[in-house]
Design a protein around this motif. Structure first.
Motif, PDB file in Angstrom:
ATOM      1  N   ASN A 212      73.475  87.486 -24.946  1.00  0.00           N
ATOM      2  CA  ASN A 212      74.565  88.055 -24.163  1.00  0.00           C
ATOM      3  C   ASN A 212      75.363  86.987 -23.416  1.00  0.00           C
ATOM      4  O   ASN A 212      76.447  87.271 -22.908  1.00  0.00           O
ATOM      5  CB  ASN A 212      74.029  89.092 -23.166  1.00  0.00           C
ATOM      6  CG  ASN A 212      73.644  90.378 -23.846  1.00  0.00           C
ATOM      7  OD1 ASN A 212      74.282  90.804 -24.794  1.00  0.00           O
ATOM      8  ND2 ASN A 212      72.569  91.006 -23.369  1.00  0.00           N
ATOM      9  N   MET A 213      74.816  85.763 -23.371  1.00  0.00           N
ATOM     10  CA  MET A 213      75.553  84.685 -22.718  1.00  0.00           C
ATOM     11  C   MET A 213      76.671  84.184 -23.622  1.00  0.00           C
ATOM     12  O   MET A 213      77.850  84.384 -23.334  1.00  0.00           O
ATOM     13  CB  MET A 213      74.613  83.549 -22.305  1.00  0.00           C
ATOM     14  CG  MET A 213      75.288  82.488 -21.431  1.00  0.00           C
ATOM     15  SD  MET A 213      74.216  81.068 -21.014  1.00  0.00           S
ATOM     16  CE  MET A 213      72.919  81.851 -20.056  1.00  0.00           C
ATOM     17  N   TYR A 214      76.301  83.517 -24.724  1.00  0.00           N
ATOM     18  CA  TYR A 214      77.310  82.939 -25.604  1.00  0.00           C
ATOM     19  C   TYR A 214      77.077  83.289 -27.073  1.00  0.00           C
ATOM     20  O   TYR A 214      77.521  82.565 -27.959  1.00  0.00           O
ATOM     21  CB  TYR A 214      77.364  81.423 -25.441  1.00  0.00           C
ATOM     22  CG  TYR A 214      77.832  80.976 -24.079  1.00  0.00           C
ATOM     23  CD1 TYR A 214      78.992  81.502 -23.505  1.00  0.00           C
ATOM     24  CD2 TYR A 214      77.120  80.026 -23.345  1.00  0.00           C
ATOM     25  CE1 TYR A 214      79.424  81.105 -22.243  1.00  0.00           C
ATOM     26  CE2 TYR A 214      77.551  79.623 -22.092  1.00  0.00           C
ATOM     27  CZ  TYR A 214      78.699  80.164 -21.552  1.00  0.00           C
ATOM     28  OH  TYR A 214      79.126  79.776 -20.304  1.00  0.00           O
ATOM     29  N   GLY A 215      76.361  84.392 -27.325  1.00  0.00           N
ATOM     30  CA  GLY A 215      76.167  84.829 -28.694  1.00  0.00           C
ATOM     31  C   GLY A 215      74.936  84.224 -29.345  1.00  0.00           C
ATOM     32  O   GLY A 215      74.102  83.592 -28.682  1.00  0.00           O
ATOM     33  N   PRO A 216      74.786  84.399 -30.660  1.00  0.00           N
ATOM     34  CA  PRO A 216      73.625  83.846 -31.377  1.00  0.00           C
ATOM     35  C   PRO A 216      73.590  82.330 -31.290  1.00  0.00           C
ATOM     36  O   PRO A 216      74.597  81.677 -30.948  1.00  0.00           O
ATOM     37  CB  PRO A 216      73.842  84.328 -32.813  1.00  0.00           C
ATOM     38  CG  PRO A 216      75.296  84.657 -32.915  1.00  0.00           C
ATOM     39  CD  PRO A 216      75.716  85.106 -31.556  1.00  0.00           C
ATOM     40  N   SER A 217      72.446  81.760 -31.603  1.00  0.00           N
ATOM     41  CA  SER A 217      72.223  80.329 -31.390  1.00  0.00           C
ATOM     42  C   SER A 217      73.193  79.448 -32.170  1.00  0.00           C
ATOM     43  O   SER A 217      73.437  78.302 -31.775  1.00  0.00           O
ATOM     44  CB  SER A 217      70.787  79.954 -31.751  1.00  0.00           C
ATOM     45  OG  SER A 217      70.513  80.275 -33.108  1.00  0.00           O
ATOM     46  N   ASP A 218      73.757  79.946 -33.258  1.00  0.00           N
ATOM     47  CA  ASP A 218      74.685  79.143 -34.047  1.00  0.00           C
ATOM     48  C   ASP A 218      76.143  79.388 -33.672  1.00  0.00           C
ATOM     49  O   ASP A 218      77.056  78.876 -34.322  1.00  0.00           O
ATOM     50  CB  ASP A 218      74.485  79.391 -35.540  1.00  0.00           C
ATOM     51  CG  ASP A 218      74.674  80.853 -35.932  1.00  0.00           C
ATOM     52  OD1 ASP A 218      74.828  81.703 -35.025  1.00  0.00           O
ATOM     53  OD2 ASP A 218      74.646  81.153 -37.140  1.00  0.00           O
ATOM     54  N   SER A 219      76.371  80.134 -32.611  1.00  0.00           N
ATOM     55  CA  SER A 219      77.740  80.378 -32.163  1.00  0.00           C
ATOM     56  C   SER A 219      78.368  79.086 -31.659  1.00  0.00           C
ATOM     57  O   SER A 219      77.733  78.325 -30.922  1.00  0.00           O
ATOM     58  CB  SER A 219      77.765  81.431 -31.060  1.00  0.00           C
ATOM     59  OG  SER A 219      79.028  81.458 -30.423  1.00  0.00           O
ATOM     60  N   PRO A 220      79.625  78.806 -32.000  1.00  0.00           N
ATOM     61  CA  PRO A 220      80.286  77.589 -31.515  1.00  0.00           C
ATOM     62  C   PRO A 220      80.471  77.568 -30.001  1.00  0.00           C
ATOM     63  O   PRO A 220      80.733  76.505 -29.427  1.00  0.00           O
ATOM     64  CB  PRO A 220      81.638  77.606 -32.241  1.00  0.00           C
ATOM     65  CG  PRO A 220      81.857  79.031 -32.649  1.00  0.00           C
ATOM     66  CD  PRO A 220      80.495  79.575 -32.920  1.00  0.00           C
ATOM     67  N   GLU A 221      80.322  78.715 -29.350  1.00  0.00           N
ATOM     68  CA  GLU A 221      80.473  78.749 -27.895  1.00  0.00           C
ATOM     69  C   GLU A 221      79.428  77.899 -27.187  1.00  0.00           C
ATOM     70  O   GLU A 221      79.684  77.375 -26.102  1.00  0.00           O
ATOM     71  CB  GLU A 221      80.391  80.190 -27.396  1.00  0.00           C
ATOM     72  CG  GLU A 221      81.664  80.985 -27.554  1.00  0.00           C
ATOM     73  CD  GLU A 221      81.619  82.270 -26.758  1.00  0.00           C
ATOM     74  OE1 GLU A 221      81.835  82.218 -25.527  1.00  0.00           O
ATOM     75  OE2 GLU A 221      81.339  83.319 -27.349  1.00  0.00           O
ATOM     76  N   TRP A 222      78.249  77.775 -27.777  1.00  0.00           N
ATOM     77  CA  TRP A 222      77.220  76.970 -27.143  1.00  0.00           C
ATOM     78  C   TRP A 222      77.668  75.511 -27.054  1.00  0.00           C
ATOM     79  O   TRP A 222      77.506  74.858 -26.015  1.00  0.00           O
ATOM     80  CB  TRP A 222      75.905  77.081 -27.897  1.00  0.00           C
ATOM     81  CG  TRP A 222      75.282  78.433 -27.759  1.00  0.00           C
ATOM     82  CD1 TRP A 222      75.269  79.439 -28.679  1.00  0.00           C
ATOM     83  CD2 TRP A 222      74.620  78.949 -26.597  1.00  0.00           C
ATOM     84  NE1 TRP A 222      74.629  80.550 -28.176  1.00  0.00           N
ATOM     85  CE2 TRP A 222      74.219  80.277 -26.898  1.00  0.00           C
ATOM     86  CE3 TRP A 222      74.307  78.435 -25.345  1.00  0.00           C
ATOM     87  CZ2 TRP A 222      73.533  81.086 -25.997  1.00  0.00           C
ATOM     88  CZ3 TRP A 222      73.621  79.228 -24.436  1.00  0.00           C
ATOM     89  CH2 TRP A 222      73.246  80.532 -24.772  1.00  0.00           C
ATOM     90  N   ALA A 223      78.241  75.006 -28.131  1.00  0.00           N
ATOM     91  CA  ALA A 223      78.733  73.626 -28.114  1.00  0.00           C
ATOM     92  C   ALA A 223      79.909  73.470 -27.162  1.00  0.00           C
ATOM     93  O   ALA A 223      80.065  72.427 -26.513  1.00  0.00           O
ATOM     94  CB  ALA A 223      79.137  73.201 -29.526  1.00  0.00           C
ATOM     95  N   GLU A 224      80.719  74.502 -27.034  1.00  0.00           N
ATOM     96  CA  GLU A 224      81.875  74.438 -26.139  1.00  0.00           C
ATOM     97  C   GLU A 224      81.463  74.284 -24.684  1.00  0.00           C
ATOM     98  O   GLU A 224      82.239  73.776 -23.868  1.00  0.00           O
ATOM     99  CB  GLU A 224      82.724  75.702 -26.302  1.00  0.00           C
ATOM    100  CG  GLU A 224      83.445  75.795 -27.645  1.00  0.00           C
ATOM    101  CD  GLU A 224      84.090  77.153 -27.858  1.00  0.00           C
ATOM    102  OE1 GLU A 224      84.133  77.946 -26.886  1.00  0.00           O
ATOM    103  OE2 GLU A 224      84.532  77.430 -28.989  1.00  0.00           O
ATOM    104  N   HIS A 225      80.234  74.707 -24.348  1.00  0.00           N
ATOM    105  CA  HIS A 225      79.770  74.642 -22.963  1.00  0.00           C
ATOM    106  C   HIS A 225      78.661  73.607 -22.753  1.00  0.00           C
ATOM    107  O   HIS A 225      78.168  73.466 -21.634  1.00  0.00           O
ATOM    108  CB  HIS A 225      79.257  76.018 -22.523  1.00  0.00           C
ATOM    109  CG  HIS A 225      80.328  77.070 -22.487  1.00  0.00           C
ATOM    110  ND1 HIS A 225      80.625  77.858 -23.578  1.00  0.00           N
ATOM    111  CD2 HIS A 225      81.175  77.446 -21.505  1.00  0.00           C
ATOM    112  CE1 HIS A 225      81.616  78.691 -23.265  1.00  0.00           C
ATOM    113  NE2 HIS A 225      81.971  78.457 -22.020  1.00  0.00           N
ATOM    114  N   ASP A 226      78.285  72.893 -23.790  1.00  0.00           N
ATOM    115  CA  ASP A 226      77.185  71.931 -23.706  1.00  0.00           C
ATOM    116  C   ASP A 226      77.619  70.692 -22.919  1.00  0.00           C
ATOM    117  O   ASP A 226      78.579  70.015 -23.288  1.00  0.00           O
ATOM    118  CB  ASP A 226      76.765  71.530 -25.124  1.00  0.00           C
ATOM    119  CG  ASP A 226      75.525  70.671 -25.137  1.00  0.00           C
ATOM    120  OD1 ASP A 226      75.597  69.520 -24.653  1.00  0.00           O
ATOM    121  OD2 ASP A 226      74.481  71.140 -25.638  1.00  0.00           O
TER     122      ASP A 226
END
Length: 330
Positions: A212-226
């Motif tokens: 619910n934070m940034y989607g599944p683990s392979d979502s590009p949103e995780w990299a956008e916030h890393d």
């Protein structure tokens, strides 16, 4: 400030009786709904967040000398968001002691447990609506500056999960903070190790759902916030990064001043706290390597011992103060 108490805050120009003189409103309608004078230096503000549709306490310690505008230090608690006993005020003497004679507004928001203080994509059935990046970067600063008569200069520091947060907040709005201190945080969000830390916090401890934070683990949103991937955005800030090794040290003693009580508490601090700290040490070294590769200077402290616990964070804050103070201009 009649009727509140003596001391340097008695002539505090932001207060009339027990009321704030200013009534600022953020661009999205966020506002301070109430102010409680706890004593002559300390105020609890109740801040309505339009983004989250909820009101949260924000504790403020005024500067030793509040007669002129002063800078602001945002001091973040760990995974429990200060809603539990694991807070700077309850576990250290930093706020009332070390910072007591400093000319800085110390701001500690209370709330957002298990959220990593991020802007979640979706409301969580357990953890609710989390729009904390918006709160910290857009809603709260103009309210603090307007109500407290600050000089607009800010720094931010945080432990554990908030050691990640202070970096993501600084990268989200690079002109907001002059200094950033991250103690025992994992700066990685897009790789398996970083996400395992986040899953432990959000799901195992918090009962929420990490997707619910940034989607599944392979979502590009995780990299956008890393924070590591986006480390270039930290350029120009005064940075302090620290983590112990995970091996037991001076504050890991039976019934010590910073030790969980009893034999079980000590064992938990050494075993669980050791494993977590070893992980944050790995993350922090990766951040250091990335910053070094970009030619971005920072101050690092990686002592040979230290678990994921308050005695070491107390020490690290004091060590980091020259870095924080440089950005704050004090």
């Amino acid at each position: 400030m009649s009727g509140v108490g003596g001391g340097s805050a008695a002539a505090d120009p932001i207060i009339d009786g027990k009321k704030l003189l200013a009534d600022p409103v953020s661009a999205d309608g966020s506002k301070i709904t109430k102010a409680e004078m706890k004593d002559d230096r300390n105020i609890r503000l109740y801040v309505y967040s339009a983004a989250m549709g909820a009101t949260y306490p924000v504790d403020v310690q005024r500067p030793a000398d509040a007669s002129v505008p002063r800078p602001t230090l945002y001091l973040l608690n760990g995974a429990g968001g200060g809603q539990d006993d694991a807070s700077w005020v309850k576990k250290t003497n930093i706020v009332n002691g070390f910072l007591g004679d400093k000319n800085v507004n110390v701001v500690q928001p209370i709330g957002g447990k298990w959220s990593y203080y991020q802007d979640w994509d979706n409301d969580d059935p357990v953890l609710g609506r989390n729009k904390w990046t918006t709160f910290f970067s857009q809603e709260l600063p103009p309210l603090i500056d307007g109500a407290l008569g600050t000089n607009g200069v800010n720094a931010i520091a945080g432990i554990s999960t908030s050691g990640t947060t202070v970096l993501t907040l600084a990268e989200a709005k690079p002109d907001l903070y002059k200094s950033v201190a991250a103690y025992s945080g994992c700066a990685q969000m897009a790789d398996p190790q970083g996400q395992e830390f986040m899953r432990l916090t959000v799901e195992t401890w918090g009962g929420g759902k990490l997707e619910n934070m940034y989607g599944p683990s392979d979502s590009p949103e995780w990299a956008e916030h890393d924070p590591v991937i986006n480390a270039e955005k930290l350029r120009g800030m005064n940075l302090y990064i620290s983590s112990g090794s995970g091996l037991p040290g001076q504050w890991d003693t039976l019934n010590g001043p910073y030790t969980l009580p009893g034999g079980y508490g000590l064992a938990n601090q050494i075993v669980v706290g050791g494993i977590i700290e070893a992980g944050t040490n790995f993350c922090s070294h990766n951040l250091a390597n990335k910053l070094n590769s970009l030619g971005i200077p920072a101050t690092y402290d990686f002592p040979p011992t230290g678990t994921h616990s308050w005695g070491y964070w107390n020490d690290e804050f004091i060590k980091s103060w020259p870095v924080l103070a440089q950005g704050l201009g004090i």
